[in-house]
Design a protein around this motif. Structure first.
Motif, PDB file in Angstrom:
ATOM      1  N   ALA A 171       0.835  -1.206   0.000  1.00 31.65           N
ATOM      2  CA  ALA A 171       0.000   0.000   0.000  1.00 31.65           C
ATOM      3  C   ALA A 171       0.867   1.252   0.000  1.00 31.65           C
ATOM      4  N   LEU A 172       1.966   1.221   0.768  1.00 30.21           N
ATOM      5  CA  LEU A 172       2.892   2.358   0.794  1.00 30.21           C
ATOM      6  C   LEU A 172       3.532   2.559  -0.569  1.00 30.21           C
ATOM      7  N   MET A 173       3.942   1.465  -1.220  1.00 33.34           N
ATOM      8  CA  MET A 173       4.545   1.574  -2.542  1.00 33.34           C
ATOM      9  C   MET A 173       3.547   2.116  -3.563  1.00 33.34           C
ATOM     10  N   LEU A 174       2.318   1.687  -3.442  1.00 35.09           N
ATOM     11  CA  LEU A 174       1.282   2.190  -4.339  1.00 35.09           C
ATOM     12  C   LEU A 174       1.117   3.691  -4.159  1.00 35.09           C
ATOM     13  N   LEU A 175       1.084   4.139  -2.908  1.00 36.38           N
ATOM     14  CA  LEU A 175       0.930   5.566  -2.625  1.00 36.38           C
ATOM     15  C   LEU A 175       2.172   6.360  -2.999  1.00 36.38           C
ATOM     16  N   ALA A 176       3.307   6.012  -2.396  1.00 30.40           N
ATOM     17  CA  ALA A 176       4.511   6.823  -2.554  1.00 30.40           C
ATOM     18  C   ALA A 176       5.116   6.682  -3.941  1.00 30.40           C
ATOM     19  N   GLY A 177       5.196   5.445  -4.440  1.00 30.22           N
ATOM     20  CA  GLY A 177       5.768   5.235  -5.756  1.00 30.22           C
ATOM     21  C   GLY A 177       4.931   5.844  -6.857  1.00 30.22           C
ATOM     22  N   GLY A 178       3.621   5.648  -6.756  1.00 28.38           N
ATOM     23  CA  GLY A 178       2.745   6.220  -7.775  1.00 28.38           C
ATOM     24  C   GLY A 178       2.739   7.730  -7.747  1.00 28.38           C
ATOM     25  N   GLU A 179       2.651   8.282  -6.546  1.00 25.78           N
ATOM     26  CA  GLU A 179       2.524   9.727  -6.406  1.00 25.78           C
ATOM     27  C   GLU A 179       3.769  10.465  -6.883  1.00 25.78           C
ATOM     28  N   THR A 180       4.945   9.923  -6.554  1.00 25.36           N
ATOM     29  CA  THR A 180       6.185  10.587  -6.957  1.00 25.36           C
ATOM     30  C   THR A 180       6.273  10.719  -8.466  1.00 25.36           C
ATOM     31  N   THR A 181       6.049   9.622  -9.173  1.00 28.09           N
ATOM     32  CA  THR A 181       6.142   9.661 -10.634  1.00 28.09           C
ATOM     33  C   THR A 181       5.000  10.451 -11.243  1.00 28.09           C
ATOM     34  N   ASP A 182       3.810  10.199 -10.795  1.00 31.75           N
ATOM     35  CA  ASP A 182       2.618  10.865 -11.327  1.00 31.75           C
ATOM     36  C   ASP A 182       2.801  12.381 -11.330  1.00 31.75           C
ATOM     37  N   HIS A 183       2.991  12.954 -10.172  1.00 34.55           N
ATOM     38  CA  HIS A 183       3.025  14.403 -10.042  1.00 34.55           C
ATOM     39  C   HIS A 183       4.351  15.007 -10.505  1.00 34.55           C
ATOM     40  N   GLN A 184       5.456  14.325 -10.222  1.00 35.34           N
ATOM     41  CA  GLN A 184       6.753  14.881 -10.609  1.00 35.34           C
ATOM     42  C   GLN A 184       6.910  14.907 -12.123  1.00 35.34           C
ATOM     43  N   LEU A 185       6.450  13.871 -12.785  1.00 34.42           N
ATOM     44  CA  LEU A 185       6.534  13.807 -14.244  1.00 34.42           C
ATOM     45  C   LEU A 185       5.738  14.932 -14.884  1.00 34.42           C
ATOM     46  N   ALA A 186       4.527  15.146 -14.427  1.00 34.05           N
ATOM     47  CA  ALA A 186       3.702  16.217 -14.987  1.00 34.05           C
ATOM     48  C   ALA A 186       4.301  17.586 -14.707  1.00 34.05           C
ATOM     49  N   ALA A 187       4.821  17.776 -13.491  1.00 32.79           N
ATOM     50  CA  ALA A 187       5.414  19.071 -13.134  1.00 32.79           C
ATOM     51  C   ALA A 187       6.655  19.359 -13.982  1.00 32.79           C
ATOM     52  N   LEU A 188       7.482  18.338 -14.201  1.00 27.43           N
ATOM     53  CA  LEU A 188       8.675  18.522 -15.019  1.00 27.43           C
ATOM     54  C   LEU A 188       8.303  18.855 -16.459  1.00 27.43           C
ATOM     55  N   LEU A 189       7.354  18.134 -17.013  1.00 26.61           N
ATOM     56  CA  LEU A 189       6.950  18.408 -18.397  1.00 26.61           C
ATOM     57  C   LEU A 189       6.354  19.802 -18.521  1.00 26.61           C
ATOM     58  N   HIS A 190       5.588  20.223 -17.535  1.00 27.02           N
ATOM     59  CA  HIS A 190       5.018  21.570 -17.537  1.00 27.02           C
ATOM     60  C   HIS A 190       6.130  22.617 -17.569  1.00 27.02           C
ATOM     61  N   ALA A 191       7.169  22.411 -16.754  1.00 24.17           N
ATOM     62  CA  ALA A 191       8.290  23.350 -16.743  1.00 24.17           C
ATOM     63  C   ALA A 191       9.023  23.348 -18.080  1.00 24.17           C
ATOM     64  N   LEU A 192       9.226  22.184 -18.660  1.00 19.92           N
ATOM     65  CA  LEU A 192       9.924  22.095 -19.943  1.00 19.92           C
ATOM     66  C   LEU A 192       9.150  22.802 -21.055  1.00 19.92           C
ATOM     67  N   VAL A 193       7.850  22.597 -21.089  1.00 19.56           N
ATOM     68  CA  VAL A 193       7.036  23.229 -22.133  1.00 19.56           C
ATOM     69  C   VAL A 193       7.046  24.747 -21.985  1.00 19.56           C
ATOM     70  N   GLN A 194       7.163  25.225 -20.771  1.00 20.91           N
ATOM     71  CA  GLN A 194       7.249  26.666 -20.541  1.00 20.91           C
ATOM     72  C   GLN A 194       8.624  27.231 -20.903  1.00 20.91           C
ATOM     73  N   HIS A 195       9.578  26.352 -21.149  1.00 25.55           N
ATOM     74  CA  HIS A 195      10.932  26.759 -21.550  1.00 25.55           C
ATOM     75  C   HIS A 195      11.285  26.005 -22.832  1.00 25.55           C
ATOM     76  N   PRO A 196      10.703  26.417 -23.954  1.00 27.67           N
ATOM     77  CA  PRO A 196      10.822  25.647 -25.201  1.00 27.67           C
ATOM     78  C   PRO A 196      12.247  25.448 -25.689  1.00 27.67           C
ATOM     79  N   ASP A 197      13.142  26.387 -25.374  1.00 27.37           N
ATOM     80  CA  ASP A 197      14.533  26.190 -25.790  1.00 27.37           C
ATOM     81  C   ASP A 197      15.158  24.998 -25.078  1.00 27.37           C
ATOM     82  N   GLN A 198      14.850  24.843 -23.795  1.00 27.75           N
ATOM     83  CA  GLN A 198      15.376  23.704 -23.048  1.00 27.75           C
ATOM     84  C   GLN A 198      14.681  22.405 -23.450  1.00 27.75           C
TER      85      GLN A 198
END
Length: 419
Positions: free
Chosen positions: A242-269
């Motif tokens: 249950a911990l792996m489902l919560l922590a493992g899923g949440e880290t990738t889920d939210h971090q991946l979206a946040a990183l892509l959002h930052a990258l799209v806002q910086h098109p040169d990078q």
């Protein structure tokens, strides 16, 4: 004429959720260690204080976390709420599955799941663009991919049948909202308790069934794992899963979206990354620093502790403001600038217990699933960049966030040119 310092801001307000960075600046500059009545804890916001406190396992404990985690994840204590030898023994049991060779066994699963989720979207959008229905492909990266992707990977790793993936997603979402329920919403509490019951009724028979098997799935391997002759009992494994489902899923889920959002806002990078995938580790490391989805974690004092002149009494709690520390100008140059080419942040150790950023916590309780998350994020981004050029935010898109403990995007509406 003296100028009075601004009042300490409250990091549990709707305004803070929209834009927390000005509040973190005020805390760092004027109230680096300050009592916060709603959380009954001292807020600590400077990098120079947070980093050593994360690594101090002698004077600080995480046992208080079981009071909340146990309500949702299981009756057996989770590693997050363990200290000392008990924590080390549990970590030794499971770490071989989540690092190096053990993780390599699951890499085909990660790659297969990324393609299984994204390929239908790419096919749909290629067809729409070819037919003239749309000029550009369109994708809500959160709802169509990132919120599903790590949960389905965990289901694959557990060896669960595809028909049950929807159940696992429901439990995952209930665990997330329960743990992040700072305001104590009774609806979210009830939802979390039902998820605990449902997950237990589902997973415990599978654990018992696989005790005597020789399967390579995560549950079977946990059932066989030993440290000094000891194995985890069924409740231990249930709580850990249950911990792996919560922590493992949440880290990738939210971090991946946040990183892509930052990258799209910086098109040169973003373009630099698309052209040179050797920059992937640099991009992910900067994402962990700049995006900082985990806003804070707490510790409880085992004894009276003096933190730069402020004494926290035994039994008192501190709230380590990880996101504030990750943007501390005393540690990082121009910290509010997203820069995958940053030189004051060592990429080589960004996914280790000695990372410069604070996104994975630190010390013995550093995130156990960080290498799994890294593998998931790089696999997903590579597949996306292979199939989508000129990624942009959709016209009219406005980022909205939720969660005071883990701050996450509710959606990420993108357009792109299909490859």
């Amino acid at each position: 004429m003296s100028v009075s310092a601004p009042r300490p801001p409250d990091p549990l307000t709707p305004e803070h959720l929209v834009d927390p960075w000005p509040n973190y600046e005020i805390l760092r500059d004027h109230h680096p260690i300050v009592w916060h009545e709603p959380t009954q804890s001292w807020l600590i916001s400077r990098y120079e204080h947070i980093r050593p406190l994360l690594r101090d396992q002698t004077r600080w404990s995480t046992e208080h976390m079981q009071d909340q985690l146990g309500l949702a994840l299981g009756d057996a204590p989770t590693m997050t709420a363990m200290d000392g030898k008990q924590h080390s023994a549990r970590r030794s049991l499971v770490s071989p599955f989540l690092f190096t060779g053990g993780l390599d066994l699951f890499t085909p699963t990660i790659e297969r799941r990324a393609k299984a989720l994204l390929e239908p979207v790419f096919a749909r959008e290629r067809e729409a663009v070819a037919a003239g229905t749309r000029e550009r492909g369109r994708l809500d990266f959160v709802t169509e991919f990132s919120s599903v992707y790590p949960v389905d990977i965990m289901a694959d790793m557990m060896g669960l049948p595809g028909r049950d993936y929807g159940l696992l997603r429901e439990w995952y979402n209930a665990f997330i909202t329960f743990v992040g329920n700072i305001a104590g919403d009774p609806v979210l509490i009830e939802r979390g308790l039902k998820a605990k019951q449902g997950f237990g009724e589902y997973i415990l028979p599978l654990i018992a069934e696989r005790r005597s098997g020789d399967g390579d799935d995560f549950i079977s391997r946990l059932c066989r794992a030993e440290v000094e002759g000891d194995r985890m009992d069924d409740e231990d494994i249930r709580s850990f899963l249950a911990l792996m489902l919560l922590a493992g899923g949440e880290t990738t889920d939210h971090q991946l979206a946040a990183l892509l959002h930052a990258l799209v806002q910086h098109p040169d990078q973003l373009q630099a990354l698309a052209d040179d995938r050797s920059l992937m580790d640099d991009a992910m490391a900067e994402g962990m620093r700049y995006c900082a989805i985990v806003q804070f974690i707490q510790r409880t004092a085992r004894e009276d502790v003096d933190i730069d002149g402020t004494v926290v009494p035994a039994g008192g709690k501190i709230t380590l403001m990880l996101a504030a520390g990750n943007r501390d100008p005393r540690r990082f140059e121009d910290p509010d600038r997203f820069d995958i080419h940053r030189t004051d942040h060592a990429t080589s150790r960004a996914f280790t217990g000695n990372a410069d950023h604070l996104g994975f916590g630190g010390g013995r309780h550093v995130c156990l699933g960080m290498q799994l998350s890294k593998r998931e994020v790089e696999t997903a981004l590579n597949h996306l960049l292979d199939n989508a050029a000129d990624l942009r935010l959709a016209d009219g898109y406005r980022a909205e966030h939720e969660g005071f403990f883990v701050r996450s995007l509710t959606s990420l509406d993108l357009t792109y040119t299909p490859r």
